[in-house]
Design a protein around this motif. Structure first.
Motif, short mmCIF file in Angstrom:
data_model
loop_
_atom_site.label_atom_id
_atom_site.label_comp_id
_atom_site.label_asym_id
_atom_site.label_seq_id
_atom_site.Cartn_x
_atom_site.Cartn_y
_atom_site.Cartn_z
N GLY A 141 0.80 -1.22 0.00
CA GLY A 141 0.00 0.00 0.00
C GLY A 141 0.84 1.27 0.00
N HIS A 142 0.29 2.32 -0.61
CA HIS A 142 0.99 3.59 -0.78
C HIS A 142 1.46 4.18 0.55
CE1 HIS A 142 1.38 7.98 -1.46
NE2 HIS A 142 1.76 7.63 -2.68
N ASN A 143 0.60 4.14 1.57
CA ASN A 143 0.95 4.72 2.87
C ASN A 143 1.63 3.75 3.81
OD1 ASN A 143 -0.02 7.24 2.15
ND2 ASN A 143 -2.07 6.88 3.01
N GLU A 157 -9.84 3.61 3.67
CA GLU A 157 -9.18 4.78 3.10
C GLU A 157 -7.82 5.08 3.73
OE1 GLU A 157 -11.83 8.10 3.09
OE2 GLU A 157 -13.30 7.11 1.79
N SER A 158 -7.23 4.11 4.41
CA SER A 158 -5.89 4.30 4.96
C SER A 158 -4.82 4.18 3.89
CB SER A 158 -5.61 3.27 6.06
OG SER A 158 -5.54 1.96 5.51
N ASN A 159 -5.15 3.51 2.79
CA ASN A 159 -4.20 3.25 1.70
C ASN A 159 -2.97 2.48 2.18
OD1 ASN A 159 -5.93 4.60 -0.01
ND2 ASN A 159 -4.73 6.48 -0.07
N SER A 161 -1.40 -1.48 3.50
CA SER A 161 -1.59 -2.93 3.47
C SER A 161 -2.06 -3.40 4.84
CB SER A 161 -0.27 -3.62 3.10
OG SER A 161 0.15 -3.25 1.81
N ARG A 196 -12.95 -2.48 2.13
CA ARG A 196 -11.94 -1.60 1.56
C ARG A 196 -11.62 -1.93 0.10
NH1 ARG A 196 -6.65 -2.03 4.70
NH2 ARG A 196 -6.12 -0.31 3.29
N ARG A 219 3.12 1.67 -5.87
CA ARG A 219 2.36 1.23 -4.70
C ARG A 219 0.85 1.31 -4.97
NH1 ARG A 219 5.04 5.50 -1.03
NH2 ARG A 219 4.90 6.51 -3.07
N SER A 220 0.13 0.46 -4.28
CA SER A 220 -1.32 0.36 -4.46
C SER A 220 -2.05 1.17 -3.39
CB SER A 220 -1.74 -1.11 -4.37
OG SER A 220 -1.56 -1.58 -3.04
N LEU A 221 -3.37 1.01 -3.33
CA LEU A 221 -4.16 1.62 -2.27
C LEU A 221 -4.36 0.65 -1.11
CD1 LEU A 221 -6.85 3.56 -4.36
CD2 LEU A 221 -4.66 4.37 -3.45
N GLY A 222 -3.53 -0.38 -1.06
CA GLY A 222 -3.62 -1.38 0.00
C GLY A 222 -3.68 -2.79 -0.54
#
Length: 274
Positions: A141-143, A157-159, A161, A196, A219-222
């Protein structure tokens, strides 16, 4: 007295071999438990007794040996999959199998997010044939971090994994094309995966070319995003009821599916349990 037939002799030899294989771990445990530095007589004279390993200890030793044998047969150490990660993944697999959550394919997918995105950190293992079916790149995930995933979340919406055990669901066609739904089964860690829309899908940013240009994967959104040239094959192989384990650097992670007694019972069978 009548001599045993050839068939009877073969059966006796086969039984002897089986008994020997079963006893080897127990003998090894007994050997390791016996002090080598001082004779038994000296220990007795000093009022000390050599403790024999308990049945539970022998059983644990046998289970550990079986896991190491499987790890060795799969030859995944050479590919970078550490034994401690493999051990957790297999333990969870047998727990989920015991709960009736998995199909009969005997497939286990392991993702190790302690490794950087520039390394192949996804394995699809066939535990029946003891073969690695796929070994490839996978995005986090991106974040969760740049090249290495360090932060994880179950929040929408945490983005990020989400760590833990998943059971694969049905596939569908969405904005990323052919995709696979994932049901998170670790309460507090990944149970919001379906809400999610954390799924397996292909992505252009998961490739060796992207690494050469950017020094890491995209990176993905998770989602555990896969290479475009492999995602359809992987989705088709692992869909509809197989185990996925996402490992990461989070010391707070725990799971009810890491019950070694349940895994031991499933792997060893009733004849080798206490």
């Amino acid at each position: 007295m009548e001599k045993p037939s050839v068939t009877q002799r073969k059966r006796l030899k086969l039984r002897a071999r089986r008994l020997t294989r079963r006893m080897l771990p127990f003998v090894a445990s007994l050997f390791m438990a016996t002090p080598l530095a001082s004779p038994v007589a000296n220990s007795t004279a000093a009022g000390m007794e050599t403790k024999m390993p308990t049945a539970k200890a022998l059983q644990n030793a046998f289970f550990n040996q079986r896991l190491h044998d499987l790890y060795s047969d799969l030859q995944v150490e050479q590919q970078g999959l550490r034994f401690d990660v493999f051990e957790k993944a297999v333990t969870g697999y047998f727990n989920l199998k015991n709960d009736g959550k998995l199909n009969d394919k005997q497939l286990l997918t392991v993702v190790d997010f302690t490794l950087p995105s520039t390394e192949k950190r996804l394995w699809v293992l066939d535990l029946n044939s003891k073969q690695v079916v796929f070994h490839t790149l996978v995005a986090h995930g991106h974040n969760s971090g740049e090249n290495v995933a360090t932060n994880f979340s179950n929040e929408n919406e945490s983005n990020m994994s989400s760590l833990g055990f998943y059971v694969t669901q049905a596939e569908y066609t969405g904005k990323h094309g052919r995709s696979l739904k994932l049901e998170g089964v670790d309460e507090g860690y990944n149970t919001n995966a379906l809400i999610r829309s954390v799924v397996m899908h292909g992505a252009d940013y998961v490739s060796e070319e992207f690494i050469r240009q950017n020094g890491r994967l995209g990176r993905s959104l998770g989602c555990p995003a896969l290479p475009m040239d492999m995602h359809e094959q992987i989705i088709e192989t692992v869909g509809n009821g197989t185990c996925l384990f996402l490992n990461g650097n989070d010391t707070s992670y725990s799971s009810k599916y890491l019950n070694e007694d349940v895994a031991m019972s499933s792997l060893l069978g009733p004849n080798q349990m206490i």
